[in-house]
Motif scaffolding. Sequence first.
Motif, PDB file in Angstrom:
ATOM      1  N   LYS A 145      -2.960  26.224  48.780  1.00  0.00           N
ATOM      2  CA  LYS A 145      -2.935  27.216  47.711  1.00  0.00           C
ATOM      3  C   LYS A 145      -2.214  28.459  48.222  1.00  0.00           C
ATOM      4  CE  LYS A 145      -7.313  25.723  45.647  1.00  0.00           C
ATOM      5  NZ  LYS A 145      -8.694  26.155  45.257  1.00  0.00           N
ATOM      6  N   HIS A 146      -1.403  29.077  47.367  1.00  0.00           N
ATOM      7  CA  HIS A 146      -0.621  30.234  47.773  1.00  0.00           C
ATOM      8  C   HIS A 146      -1.012  31.466  46.962  1.00  0.00           C
ATOM      9  CE1 HIS A 146       1.737  27.251  49.855  1.00  0.00           C
ATOM     10  NE2 HIS A 146       1.977  26.629  48.717  1.00  0.00           N
ATOM     11  N   PRO A 147      -1.093  32.622  47.623  1.00  0.00           N
ATOM     12  CA  PRO A 147      -1.428  33.848  46.893  1.00  0.00           C
ATOM     13  C   PRO A 147      -0.420  34.137  45.794  1.00  0.00           C
ATOM     14  CG  PRO A 147      -1.597  34.198  49.259  1.00  0.00           C
ATOM     15  CD  PRO A 147      -0.942  32.864  49.072  1.00  0.00           C
ATOM     16  N   ILE A 148      -0.914  34.602  44.660  1.00  0.00           N
ATOM     17  CA  ILE A 148      -0.036  35.051  43.581  1.00  0.00           C
ATOM     18  C   ILE A 148       0.253  36.531  43.842  1.00  0.00           C
ATOM     19  CG2 ILE A 148       0.186  35.381  41.088  1.00  0.00           C
ATOM     20  CD1 ILE A 148      -1.829  33.040  40.776  1.00  0.00           C
ATOM     21  N   GLU A 149       1.446  36.798  44.309  1.00  0.00           N
ATOM     22  CA  GLU A 149       1.789  38.157  44.740  1.00  0.00           C
ATOM     23  C   GLU A 149       2.099  39.070  43.548  1.00  0.00           C
ATOM     24  OE1 GLU A 149       4.646  38.581  47.837  1.00  0.00           O
ATOM     25  OE2 GLU A 149       3.749  37.015  49.093  1.00  0.00           O
ATOM     26  N   SER A 150       1.741  40.317  43.706  1.00  0.00           N
ATOM     27  CA  SER A 150       2.073  41.359  42.738  1.00  0.00           C
ATOM     28  C   SER A 150       2.294  42.645  43.517  1.00  0.00           C
ATOM     29  CB  SER A 150       0.929  41.553  41.744  1.00  0.00           C
ATOM     30  OG  SER A 150      -0.217  42.087  42.408  1.00  0.00           O
ATOM     31  N   PRO A 151       3.020  43.610  42.953  1.00  0.00           N
ATOM     32  CA  PRO A 151       3.201  44.901  43.652  1.00  0.00           C
ATOM     33  C   PRO A 151       1.864  45.547  44.004  1.00  0.00           C
ATOM     34  CG  PRO A 151       4.703  44.736  41.788  1.00  0.00           C
ATOM     35  CD  PRO A 151       3.782  43.566  41.691  1.00  0.00           C
ATOM     36  N   GLU A 152       0.871  45.375  43.137  1.00  0.00           N
ATOM     37  CA  GLU A 152      -0.445  45.977  43.377  1.00  0.00           C
ATOM     38  C   GLU A 152      -1.125  45.327  44.581  1.00  0.00           C
ATOM     39  OE1 GLU A 152       0.992  46.704  39.456  1.00  0.00           O
ATOM     40  OE2 GLU A 152       0.549  44.772  40.398  1.00  0.00           O
ATOM     41  N   LEU A 153      -1.052  43.992  44.666  1.00  0.00           N
ATOM     42  CA  LEU A 153      -1.655  43.278  45.786  1.00  0.00           C
ATOM     43  C   LEU A 153      -1.013  43.700  47.102  1.00  0.00           C
ATOM     44  CD1 LEU A 153      -3.388  41.036  47.102  1.00  0.00           C
ATOM     45  CD2 LEU A 153      -1.544  39.427  46.555  1.00  0.00           C
ATOM     46  N   ILE A 154       0.317  43.734  47.124  1.00  0.00           N
ATOM     47  CA  ILE A 154       1.033  44.103  48.350  1.00  0.00           C
ATOM     48  C   ILE A 154       0.681  45.528  48.768  1.00  0.00           C
ATOM     49  CG2 ILE A 154       3.332  44.559  49.300  1.00  0.00           C
ATOM     50  CD1 ILE A 154       4.333  42.187  47.586  1.00  0.00           C
ATOM     51  N   LYS A 155       0.682  46.446  47.813  1.00  0.00           N
ATOM     52  CA  LYS A 155       0.374  47.850  48.114  1.00  0.00           C
ATOM     53  C   LYS A 155      -1.038  48.001  48.670  1.00  0.00           C
ATOM     54  CE  LYS A 155       0.259  52.462  46.000  1.00  0.00           C
ATOM     55  NZ  LYS A 155       0.462  53.231  44.740  1.00  0.00           N
ATOM     56  N   GLU A 156      -1.990  47.342  48.027  1.00  0.00           N
ATOM     57  CA  GLU A 156      -3.394  47.448  48.444  1.00  0.00           C
ATOM     58  C   GLU A 156      -3.616  46.826  49.820  1.00  0.00           C
ATOM     59  OE1 GLU A 156      -7.832  46.191  46.742  1.00  0.00           O
ATOM     60  OE2 GLU A 156      -6.033  45.861  45.515  1.00  0.00           O
ATOM     61  N   ALA A 157      -3.009  45.654  50.054  1.00  0.00           N
ATOM     62  CA  ALA A 157      -3.186  44.974  51.338  1.00  0.00           C
ATOM     63  C   ALA A 157      -2.537  45.764  52.475  1.00  0.00           C
ATOM     64  CB  ALA A 157      -2.591  43.571  51.260  1.00  0.00           C
ATOM     65  N   LEU A 158      -1.341  46.301  52.230  1.00  0.00           N
ATOM     66  CA  LEU A 158      -0.674  47.098  53.260  1.00  0.00           C
ATOM     67  C   LEU A 158      -1.476  48.352  53.585  1.00  0.00           C
ATOM     68  CD1 LEU A 158       3.089  46.850  52.198  1.00  0.00           C
ATOM     69  CD2 LEU A 158       2.097  46.018  54.338  1.00  0.00           C
ATOM     70  N   ALA A 159      -2.048  48.981  52.566  1.00  0.00           N
ATOM     71  CA  ALA A 159      -2.840  50.191  52.794  1.00  0.00           C
ATOM     72  C   ALA A 159      -4.054  49.882  53.663  1.00  0.00           C
ATOM     73  CB  ALA A 159      -3.274  50.790  51.462  1.00  0.00           C
ATOM     74  N   GLU A 160      -4.715  48.750  53.374  1.00  0.00           N
ATOM     75  CA  GLU A 160      -5.892  48.369  54.156  1.00  0.00           C
ATOM     76  C   GLU A 160      -5.500  48.003  55.584  1.00  0.00           C
ATOM     77  OE1 GLU A 160      -9.323  44.931  54.080  1.00  0.00           O
ATOM     78  OE2 GLU A 160      -8.677  45.789  52.160  1.00  0.00           O
ATOM     79  N   LEU A 161      -4.385  47.285  55.727  1.00  0.00           N
ATOM     80  CA  LEU A 161      -3.921  46.917  57.061  1.00  0.00           C
ATOM     81  C   LEU A 161      -3.531  48.158  57.859  1.00  0.00           C
ATOM     82  CD1 LEU A 161      -3.182  44.757  59.133  1.00  0.00           C
ATOM     83  CD2 LEU A 161      -0.948  44.523  58.023  1.00  0.00           C
ATOM     84  N   ASP A 162      -2.824  49.098  57.225  1.00  0.00           N
ATOM     85  CA  ASP A 162      -2.437  50.341  57.904  1.00  0.00           C
ATOM     86  C   ASP A 162      -3.663  51.109  58.390  1.00  0.00           C
ATOM     87  OD1 ASP A 162       0.322  50.162  57.818  1.00  0.00           O
ATOM     88  OD2 ASP A 162       0.482  51.095  55.848  1.00  0.00           O
ATOM     89  N   ALA A 163      -4.697  51.132  57.562  1.00  0.00           N
ATOM     90  CA  ALA A 163      -5.921  51.850  57.937  1.00  0.00           C
ATOM     91  C   ALA A 163      -6.543  51.234  59.186  1.00  0.00           C
ATOM     92  CB  ALA A 163      -6.908  51.827  56.779  1.00  0.00           C
TER      93      ALA A 163
END
Length: 339
Positions: free
Chosen positions: A28-46
């Motif tokens: 199964k593959h994630p359904i990517e969206s700008p919101e998902l990418i933004k949120e995941a990057l923010a959490e990873l950066d933190a």
Amino acid sequence: QKPNTNTNTNNPTMVKVEYSKPDEYGQKHPIESPELIKEALAELDAELSKLPEDSGWKQAKKNCAPELVDDEHKLTFLRCEVFKVNLALKRIVKYWDKRIEIYGEDKAFLPITLSAEDEHVYKRGMIKYHRGAHDKTGRSIIFADAGKQDNSKYTRKQAVRVLWYIAHECLRSPASKVSQKKGYIFFLFNRHAKFSQFDRQLGQMGASSIRGCLPCRISAIHILDPPTFFRATLALMKVFVGPLLKRNHVHPGSNQRVVASLEKMHFTKENIPSEVGGDYSIDYEAELEERKQEWKEQAEKEQAEKLEAEKPATQEAEKADQKQDEMMVEPDIADEMEE
């Protein structure tokens, strides 16, 4: 000095991910969206910001060109771990620690290319990748031939560096985003391999780079015409890829049978290596020359951008020097007028 990686990477991700239906390999593959990418990057950066200053990642942030540690770089780790931020964090931490271990601090923070001393190892064709080779969905194909192993011709460290080079060639390719999202295809060809050629230590070194380290998600493994000692091969593969063994497909027999079997799985002959009866082969000399030209152009571009970025500071310094010179000249004129 070994980087300090003491950090809590076990916190479950807060990012909510929706997945596609299972593909032909059951993934199964994630359904990517700008919101998902933004949120995941923010959490990873933190989480990355909490790492110790002497961690491999923090060293990379200080010493690398910005494009080597930018959001696109971090996104490869998120995609590899299907946007599970805690796993992406573990992988990126291990990646930079391992990169420093393999290349040393003098080269680890530069783009991954193929050094002159490793070229002959690459040309042996133990592992190869051609930018045009892919399956029906666009996943890149990596081909490994155990019959070309001979550890009297190279060191294990050289072989691992070639593996890292191939992995980064995949990440730099035009098909990279498809493969990042859906995984890479491996063709393992062992027909001409002898049991004595299987290097367990090298396999373990390669495994430590692939499992939980390099941002290359494996989709499936196709084993092409395995030898009679296939059980030993499977034992090594368990070390190398672990649970992925459930997603392997065996294609025994002659070249004709192997090609026919792969075509049933929607691979075309032009994307099947010539070693097993397909049409694709690599001109290593031409391939390397093309890559070297790309590396040269990229280095020249980065240098030009660096000089452009430094221009304002240089101009300000020149103005300050000019003003200082003018201030030194004025007293001399005044002295001449008094005389």
